[in-house]
Design an enzyme around this catalytic site. Structure first.
Site, PDB file in Angstrom:
ATOM      1  CG  ASP A  76      21.339   5.991  58.945  1.00  0.00           C
ATOM      2  OD1 ASP A  76      21.132   7.047  58.320  1.00  0.00           O
ATOM      3  OD2 ASP A  76      20.551   5.545  59.809  1.00  0.00           O
ATOM      4  CE  LYS A 107      17.355  13.498  59.484  1.00  0.00           C
ATOM      5  NZ  LYS A 107      15.970  13.324  59.875  1.00  0.00           N
ATOM      6  CG  PHE A 155      15.437   8.065  63.975  1.00  0.00           C
ATOM      7  CD1 PHE A 155      14.533   8.563  64.910  1.00  0.00           C
ATOM      8  CD2 PHE A 155      14.965   7.704  62.729  1.00  0.00           C
ATOM      9  CE1 PHE A 155      13.190   8.680  64.601  1.00  0.00           C
ATOM     10  CE2 PHE A 155      13.615   7.824  62.407  1.00  0.00           C
ATOM     11  CZ  PHE A 155      12.735   8.319  63.350  1.00  0.00           C
ATOM     12  CG  HIS A 165      22.163  12.388  61.875  1.00  0.00           C
ATOM     13  ND1 HIS A 165      22.480  12.020  63.159  1.00  0.00           N
ATOM     14  CD2 HIS A 165      20.842  12.142  61.743  1.00  0.00           C
ATOM     15  CE1 HIS A 165      21.412  11.563  63.772  1.00  0.00           C
ATOM     16  NE2 HIS A 165      20.395  11.617  62.940  1.00  0.00           N
ATOM     17  NE  ARG A 223       6.639   1.006  35.407  1.00  0.00           N
ATOM     18  CZ  ARG A 223       5.807   1.542  36.303  1.00  0.00           C
ATOM     19  NH1 ARG A 223       6.258   2.104  37.393  1.00  0.00           N
ATOM     20  NH2 ARG A 223       4.513   1.510  36.078  1.00  0.00           N
TER      21      ARG A 223
HETATM   22  C1  LIG Z   1      20.032   8.274  61.747  1.00  0.00           C
HETATM   23  C2  LIG Z   1      18.757   8.286  60.962  1.00  0.00           C
HETATM   24  N1  LIG Z   1      18.517   7.290  60.104  1.00  0.00           N
HETATM   25  C3  LIG Z   1      17.402   7.250  59.359  1.00  0.00           C
HETATM   26  C4  LIG Z   1      16.448   8.234  59.456  1.00  0.00           C
HETATM   27  C5  LIG Z   1      15.186   8.090  58.698  1.00  0.00           C
HETATM   28  O1  LIG Z   1      14.886   9.159  57.866  1.00  0.00           O
HETATM   29  P1  LIG Z   1      13.387   9.567  57.542  1.00  0.00           P
HETATM   30  O2  LIG Z   1      12.843  10.295  58.701  1.00  0.00           O
HETATM   31  O3  LIG Z   1      13.550  10.439  56.321  1.00  0.00           O
HETATM   32  O4  LIG Z   1      12.629   8.336  57.219  1.00  0.00           O
HETATM   33  C6  LIG Z   1      16.659   9.304  60.324  1.00  0.00           C
HETATM   34  C7  LIG Z   1      15.647  10.372  60.433  1.00  0.00           C
HETATM   35  O5  LIG Z   1      15.627  11.186  61.299  1.00  0.00           O
HETATM   36  C8  LIG Z   1      17.846   9.328  61.105  1.00  0.00           C
HETATM   37  O6  LIG Z   1      18.069  10.307  61.981  1.00  0.00           O
END
Ligand SMILES: Cc1ncc(COP(=O)(O)O)c(C=O)c1O
Length: 433
Positions: free
Chosen positions: A171, A200, A100, A174, A229
């Site tokens: 990341d 999710k 993504f 998923h 803060r």
């Molecule tokens: C692989 C990946 N990274 C980051 C994100 C970003 O998350 P968000 O949609 O909560 O900003 C997603 C969201 O679908 C994702 O699939």
């Protein structure tokens, strides 16, 4: 009489939707948790013992991490992690070419340059050997996505990061519940980010969290996430210039309540995923992602399958998807082409995105073989399909078997289908002028 539903036959998996709950799921406990928080008039986390704090502790504990910092979404979770490790103007961060867009845009949002590494065509995960090829003197970090919930090769990535003095960020948007060698993902690297967006496995509509085991990184992330803060010193003393990444108490209450259900859902999905993979291996046409004994639990966001066009006599993936959907299986694709084919990476659209000292890759002309192959073959079912009982999963298998056994019918409609077909959003991304 045609047999396939795409030609007017009776759909074989029509009952499947009875077994699949609408997503997101919720129960009375979740409703009560939200209502109680509303009634409490504590909607923001700026007081001790907040729901956000409780959620951070509970989620970090579940994911084998020492610290959690709850944030507004998964995109800013990555931005926060990158800022915390000190990614700054012109720094390069290696990211997978198939993911993504937030994995890459988080890098540019903090002033860094995303550098694409290829992915393993069997899993969609970043290919550690290509990561090594992409390291330069400007590289600061690697972001590994656990694609669909399937952990990336954390052994190799940790080794490479250590060898080159780089930070490893997971990341894990998923990968709620996923494990690598018996340990939950998210804080195996230096830091990890999760998303709690509506689709999710754990969700409050929006939301995210950063995990880490590192005391100093946790302290810094907390400072950055709350506009400078220091925790325990509310009010108007700000030690750094920063932003507000905080999660609301209403979302935190919902997440805390949903988290009680997550471990059981993960177990069901893990075991049903294994069952479905065994069936698919038996019938062919689509192949599950490869087994890896180091992956001890799969939390799933997507159940990924790899389509084999040759095995179905050259029937294009899109026609196979249409045929399968007509039988009642909610199959689709994830993100379409590799990320570098998005308009966001065209030369005219990256003007002014990067700082003047940055070395900008020729995104437009990239071609990474593993990512192209994965894009061509991947098919996905959403994770909640795996919450269906086995009789539901058997209907998916029956639908694929039915198409395989009646492929002649698809071959007959193929010329007309090609004639009538108009460009999809995916086709438009493949066009480069
Ligand atoms: C692989 C990946 N990274 C980051 C994100 C970003 O998350 P968000 O949609 O909560 O900003 C997603 C969201 O679908 C994702 O699939």
């Amino acid at each position: 009489m045609p047999k396939l539903a795409i030609n007017g036959g009776v759909p074989v998996a029509v009952e499947l939707n009875k077994f699949i709950s609408q997503w997101p799921i919720f129960d009375e406990d979740d409703i009560n948790a939200v209502v109680e928080t509303i009634k409490s008039r504590r909607w923001c986390r700026l007081y001790p013992g907040s729901k956000a704090e409780q959620f951070e502790e509970a989620f970090a504990r579940y994911h084998d991490a020492k610290y959690g910092i709850a944030v507004a979404n998964g995109t800013v979770a990555l931005e926060l992690a990158l800022k915390t490790i000190g990614v700054t103007y012109g720094d390069e961060v290696i990211v997978p070419a198939y993911t993504f867009i937030a994995t890459a845009s988080a890098v540019s949002e903090v002033g860094g340059v995303p550098v694409f590494a290829d992915v393993d065509p069997e899993t969609g995960n970043i290919d550690p050997s290509d990561v090594e090829n992409k390291i330069t003197e400007r590289t600061k970090a690697i972001i590994a996505v656990h694609f669909g919930g399937y952990p990336a090769d954390l052994d190799e990535l940790t080794r490479i990061a250590k060898k080159h003095g780089l930070f490893l960020i997971e990341d894990a948007a998923h990968a709620h519940g996923s494990e690598w060698r018996g340990r939950k993902v998210g804080a195996i690297g230096n830091m990890g980010g999760f998303s709690f967006q509506e689709s999710k496995s754990l969700t409050a509509g929006e939301g995210g969290i950063v995990l880490t085991n590192d005391d100093k990184l946790a302290e810094r992330a907390k400072l950055i996430h709350n506009i400078g803060r220091v925790p325990g010193q509310p009010g108007y003393i700000h030690y750094i210039l920063s932003s507000n990444y905080r999660l609301s108490e209403i979302q935190a209450a919902l997440l805390l309540s949903r988290l009680n259900k997550l471990p059981r859902e993960v177990e069901i999905k893990h075991s049903n995923g294994k069952y479905l993979s065994d069936q698919l291996r038996r019938i062919g046409v689509v192949k599950p992602t490869r087994d890896d004994e180091r992956v001890t639990k799969r939390g799933y966001y997507y159940y990924v399958m790899l389509y084999n066009e040759e095995e179905l006599h050259g029937i294009p993936k899109d026609l196979f998807i249409e045929a399968l959907r007509a039988e009642g299986v909610p199959v689709g694709v994830s993100y379409g082409p590799p990320l570098y084919r998005q308009p966001a990476f065209r030369r005219e659209n990256i003007k002014n995105v990067f700082p003047p000292n940055a070395r900008i890759p020729d995104y437009e002309n990239l071609y990474l073989k593993g990512a192209e192959e994965f894009a061509k073959r991947e098919l996905v079912l959403s994770h909640y399909v795996l919450l269906a009982p086995r009789e539901g999963l058997d209907l998916i298998v029956a639908a694929i078997e039915k198409i395989r056994d009646n492929v002649d019918e698809l071959l007959q409609v193929l010329p007309k289908w090609k004639e009538k077909r108009t460009d999809t959003w995916i086709d438009t991304l493949y066009k480069r002028d």
